[in-house]
Design a protein around this motif. Structure first.
Motif, PDB file in Angstrom:
ATOM      1  N   GLY A  30       0.840  -1.111   0.015  1.00 57.52           N
ATOM      2  CA  GLY A  30      -0.160  -0.043   0.128  1.00 57.52           C
ATOM      3  C   GLY A  30       0.890   1.228   0.168  1.00 57.52           C
ATOM      4  O   GLY A  30       0.585   2.501   0.509  1.00 57.52           O
ATOM      5  N   ALA A  31       2.068   1.204  -0.582  1.00 58.47           N
ATOM      6  CA  ALA A  31       2.846   2.293  -0.380  1.00 58.47           C
ATOM      7  C   ALA A  31       2.908   3.397  -1.519  1.00 58.47           C
ATOM      8  O   ALA A  31       3.566   4.332  -1.403  1.00 58.47           O
ATOM      9  CB  ALA A  31       4.394   1.790  -0.522  1.00 58.47           C
ATOM     10  N   GLY A  32       2.411   3.146  -2.478  1.00 57.18           N
ATOM     11  CA  GLY A  32       2.151   3.794  -3.708  1.00 57.18           C
ATOM     12  C   GLY A  32       3.527   4.162  -4.200  1.00 57.18           C
ATOM     13  O   GLY A  32       3.681   5.177  -4.921  1.00 57.18           O
ATOM     14  N   LEU A  33       4.328   3.197  -4.414  1.00 57.73           N
ATOM     15  CA  LEU A  33       5.712   3.166  -5.014  1.00 57.73           C
ATOM     16  C   LEU A  33       5.349   3.227  -6.671  1.00 57.73           C
ATOM     17  O   LEU A  33       4.465   2.979  -7.158  1.00 57.73           O
ATOM     18  CB  LEU A  33       6.429   1.970  -4.478  1.00 57.73           C
ATOM     19  CG  LEU A  33       6.618   1.873  -3.113  1.00 57.73           C
ATOM     20  CD1 LEU A  33       7.338   0.777  -3.027  1.00 57.73           C
ATOM     21  CD2 LEU A  33       7.489   2.944  -2.475  1.00 57.73           C
ATOM     22  N   PRO A  34       6.591   3.815  -7.301  1.00 55.46           N
ATOM     23  CA  PRO A  34       6.468   3.752  -8.770  1.00 55.46           C
ATOM     24  C   PRO A  34       6.579   2.465  -8.986  1.00 55.46           C
ATOM     25  O   PRO A  34       7.059   1.608  -8.516  1.00 55.46           O
ATOM     26  CB  PRO A  34       7.625   4.867  -9.170  1.00 55.46           C
ATOM     27  CG  PRO A  34       8.611   4.642  -7.955  1.00 55.46           C
ATOM     28  CD  PRO A  34       7.720   4.472  -6.622  1.00 55.46           C
ATOM     29  N   ALA A  35       6.082   2.279 -10.407  1.00 56.69           N
ATOM     30  CA  ALA A  35       6.196   0.815 -11.145  1.00 56.69           C
ATOM     31  C   ALA A  35       7.539   0.608 -11.440  1.00 56.69           C
ATOM     32  O   ALA A  35       8.415   1.477 -11.477  1.00 56.69           O
ATOM     33  CB  ALA A  35       5.292   0.843 -12.242  1.00 56.69           C
ATOM     34  N   LEU A  36       7.961  -0.620 -11.164  1.00 50.19           N
ATOM     35  CA  LEU A  36       9.355  -1.115 -11.446  1.00 50.19           C
ATOM     36  C   LEU A  36       9.464  -2.020 -12.908  1.00 50.19           C
ATOM     37  O   LEU A  36       8.332  -2.551 -13.252  1.00 50.19           O
ATOM     38  CB  LEU A  36       9.998  -1.958 -10.253  1.00 50.19           C
ATOM     39  CG  LEU A  36       9.973  -1.327  -8.891  1.00 50.19           C
ATOM     40  CD1 LEU A  36      10.516  -2.290  -7.944  1.00 50.19           C
ATOM     41  CD2 LEU A  36      10.505   0.044  -8.761  1.00 50.19           C
ATOM     42  N   ASP A  37      10.559  -2.051 -13.157  1.00 48.68           N
ATOM     43  CA  ASP A  37      11.066  -2.909 -14.312  1.00 48.68           C
ATOM     44  C   ASP A  37      11.187  -4.107 -13.710  1.00 48.68           C
ATOM     45  O   ASP A  37      12.289  -4.239 -13.214  1.00 48.68           O
ATOM     46  CB  ASP A  37      11.977  -2.561 -15.261  1.00 48.68           C
ATOM     47  CG  ASP A  37      12.313  -3.426 -16.408  1.00 48.68           C
ATOM     48  OD1 ASP A  37      12.337  -4.398 -16.448  1.00 48.68           O
ATOM     49  OD2 ASP A  37      12.967  -2.830 -17.580  1.00 48.68           O
ATOM     50  N   LEU A  38      10.516  -5.032 -13.742  1.00 49.35           N
ATOM     51  CA  LEU A  38      10.660  -6.376 -12.873  1.00 49.35           C
ATOM     52  C   LEU A  38      11.786  -7.099 -13.517  1.00 49.35           C
ATOM     53  O   LEU A  38      12.840  -7.591 -12.594  1.00 49.35           O
ATOM     54  CB  LEU A  38       9.350  -7.169 -13.025  1.00 49.35           C
ATOM     55  CG  LEU A  38       9.562  -8.501 -12.237  1.00 49.35           C
ATOM     56  CD1 LEU A  38       9.620  -8.302 -10.707  1.00 49.35           C
ATOM     57  CD2 LEU A  38       8.504  -9.417 -12.548  1.00 49.35           C
ATOM     58  N   ALA A  39      11.974  -7.258 -14.481  1.00 48.21           N
ATOM     59  CA  ALA A  39      13.117  -7.869 -14.890  1.00 48.21           C
ATOM     60  C   ALA A  39      14.464  -7.349 -14.728  1.00 48.21           C
ATOM     61  O   ALA A  39      15.499  -7.934 -14.184  1.00 48.21           O
ATOM     62  CB  ALA A  39      13.103  -8.115 -16.639  1.00 48.21           C
ATOM     63  N   LYS A  40      14.631  -5.944 -14.969  1.00 47.70           N
ATOM     64  CA  LYS A  40      15.892  -5.200 -14.462  1.00 47.70           C
ATOM     65  C   LYS A  40      15.936  -5.412 -12.861  1.00 47.70           C
ATOM     66  O   LYS A  40      17.136  -5.735 -12.557  1.00 47.70           O
ATOM     67  CB  LYS A  40      15.485  -3.728 -14.878  1.00 47.70           C
ATOM     68  CG  LYS A  40      16.831  -3.027 -14.231  1.00 47.70           C
ATOM     69  CD  LYS A  40      16.789  -1.687 -15.096  1.00 47.70           C
ATOM     70  CE  LYS A  40      17.986  -0.787 -14.404  1.00 47.70           C
ATOM     71  NZ  LYS A  40      18.022   0.703 -14.886  1.00 47.70           N
ATOM     72  N   ALA A  41      15.264  -5.251 -11.944  1.00 44.81           N
ATOM     73  CA  ALA A  41      15.207  -5.288 -10.607  1.00 44.81           C
ATOM     74  C   ALA A  41      15.635  -6.826 -10.354  1.00 44.81           C
ATOM     75  O   ALA A  41      16.610  -6.880  -9.431  1.00 44.81           O
ATOM     76  CB  ALA A  41      13.542  -4.911 -10.041  1.00 44.81           C
ATOM     77  N   GLN A  42      14.994  -7.902 -11.100  1.00 45.22           N
ATOM     78  CA  GLN A  42      15.564  -9.002 -10.646  1.00 45.22           C
ATOM     79  C   GLN A  42      17.011  -9.424 -11.184  1.00 45.22           C
ATOM     80  O   GLN A  42      17.774  -9.842 -10.599  1.00 45.22           O
ATOM     81  CB  GLN A  42      14.510 -10.142 -11.341  1.00 45.22           C
ATOM     82  CG  GLN A  42      13.185 -10.186 -10.591  1.00 45.22           C
ATOM     83  CD  GLN A  42      12.091 -10.936 -11.156  1.00 45.22           C
ATOM     84  OE1 GLN A  42      12.434 -11.152 -12.554  1.00 45.22           O
ATOM     85  NE2 GLN A  42      11.246 -11.510 -10.610  1.00 45.22           N
ATOM     86  N   ARG A  43      17.447  -8.821 -12.310  1.00 47.25           N
ATOM     87  CA  ARG A  43      18.714  -8.645 -12.862  1.00 47.25           C
ATOM     88  C   ARG A  43      19.637  -8.319 -11.731  1.00 47.25           C
ATOM     89  O   ARG A  43      20.797  -8.892 -11.351  1.00 47.25           O
ATOM     90  CB  ARG A  43      18.752  -8.115 -14.085  1.00 47.25           C
ATOM     91  CG  ARG A  43      20.222  -8.433 -14.810  1.00 47.25           C
ATOM     92  CD  ARG A  43      20.030  -8.299 -16.242  1.00 47.25           C
ATOM     93  NE  ARG A  43      19.590  -6.833 -16.672  1.00 47.25           N
ATOM     94  CZ  ARG A  43      18.456  -6.340 -16.891  1.00 47.25           C
ATOM     95  NH1 ARG A  43      17.567  -7.430 -17.243  1.00 47.25           N
ATOM     96  NH2 ARG A  43      17.927  -5.293 -17.249  1.00 47.25           N
ATOM     97  N   GLU A  44      19.352  -6.847 -11.157  1.00 49.29           N
ATOM     98  CA  GLU A  44      20.205  -6.475 -10.432  1.00 49.29           C
ATOM     99  C   GLU A  44      20.233  -7.126  -9.215  1.00 49.29           C
ATOM    100  O   GLU A  44      21.539  -7.152  -8.612  1.00 49.29           O
ATOM    101  CB  GLU A  44      19.647  -4.878 -10.062  1.00 49.29           C
ATOM    102  CG  GLU A  44      19.775  -3.920 -11.269  1.00 49.29           C
ATOM    103  CD  GLU A  44      19.338  -2.655 -10.697  1.00 49.29           C
ATOM    104  OE1 GLU A  44      19.397  -1.684 -11.385  1.00 49.29           O
ATOM    105  OE2 GLU A  44      18.426  -2.554  -9.769  1.00 49.29           O
ATOM    106  N   HIS A  45      19.261  -7.805  -8.684  1.00 46.66           N
ATOM    107  CA  HIS A  45      19.269  -8.550  -7.461  1.00 46.66           C
ATOM    108  C   HIS A  45      20.219  -9.717  -7.442  1.00 46.66           C
ATOM    109  O   HIS A  45      21.018 -10.137  -6.641  1.00 46.66           O
ATOM    110  CB  HIS A  45      17.813  -8.835  -7.166  1.00 46.66           C
ATOM    111  CG  HIS A  45      17.674  -9.340  -5.629  1.00 46.66           C
ATOM    112  ND1 HIS A  45      17.708 -10.840  -5.361  1.00 46.66           N
ATOM    113  CD2 HIS A  45      17.541  -8.549  -4.463  1.00 46.66           C
ATOM    114  CE1 HIS A  45      17.529 -10.797  -4.106  1.00 46.66           C
ATOM    115  NE2 HIS A  45      17.656  -9.645  -3.492  1.00 46.66           N
TER     116      HIS A  45
END
Length: 245
Positions: A30-45
């Motif tokens: 419920g934080a109202g965060l900006p949408a992420l590029d999921l693939a990029k986030a998972q790649r960085e992780h």
């Protein structure tokens, strides 16, 4: 540095949690965060996990992503670890409090002495706490209140220096430069390692860190995860299961 698997200095393990699809929607907790590029986030992780394991020689433990815990990858918020003691925090947001369950079990399985925050009047975010080797600096914030800071001091029987912003006492060119993890070596002749945000993420901090002598810099990017509040120190817990001298 030692070979992979030996662990770096006083640290032997790193704990991370995978990135769930629910984080990418921007509606996490419920934080109202900006949408992420999921693939990029998972790649960085994934790159972060690889550097912790291969570059720093830590044994990497990864908790699986949980769709019900969109901010679960920020597991650095869930515990304060020093020596063989882990203080499980009490996140400010009730929606985030279930995140501590998996972390608690993982730390118990590793043999750490686990302590609960306990007090329902306390709020405590692990990334508001910095241990210098002699004292704890606790940033009072929206996420950490005075009672939470007192529990840090009581748990570790240490002086807790309260500040109005995390890491306010550090002499760094900007707050972003504090977004790093320092791993102290325990082997004679091995330089300290600093895992930090890369120059592409924080060019000013990169320039400042390059002035450090006898420190090996290991850059890593988490620009996409930062949109969800995923600073580097939020994305992993480093600890030792070895006896401390």
């Amino acid at each position: 540095m030692g070979t992979p698997g030996e662990g770096l200095g006083r640290c032997s393990h790193a704990l991370i949690r995978g990135v769930p699809e629910s984080l990418a929607s921007g509606e996490g907790a419920g934080a109202g965060l900006p949408a992420l590029d999921l693939a990029k986030a998972q790649r960085e992780h994934g790159v972060l996990g690889g550097k912790l394991r291969q570059r720093l020689g830590l044994q990497l433990l990864e908790l699986p992503p949980e769709e019900s815990l969109p901010l679960g990858p920020l597991l650095g918020d869930t515990a304060v670890i020093q020596g063989d003691t882990a203080l499980i925090t009490r996140p400010w947001s009730p929606a985030r409090r279930p995140e501590v369950d998996g972390v608690r079990k993982a730390l118990q399985d590793l043999g750490l002495r686990v302590v609960e925050t306990g007090d329902e009047n306390a709020t405590l975010d692990g990334t508001d706490v910095l241990f210098t080797g002699r004292e704890f600096f606790v940033g009072l914030s929206k996420w950490t209140n005075h009672r939470g800071a007192e529990i840090v001091a009581d748990t570790f029987r240490a002086m807790a220096v309260l500040t109005d912003h995390p890491y306010a006492s550090l002499t760094l060119p900007d707050d972003a430069a504090a977004d790093c993890l320092f791993l102290r070596p325990g082997v004679p002749g091995v330089p300290p390692f600093l895992l930090h945000r890369g120059g592409g993420d924080l060019p000013n901090s990169q320039e400042a860190l390059q002035k450090l002598s006898e420190v090996t810099l290991v850059p890593v990017s988490c620009s996409e995860l930062e949109k969800a509040g995923g600073g580097l120190s939020s994305l992993c817990l480093v600890l030792s299961t070895r006896p401390h001298s």
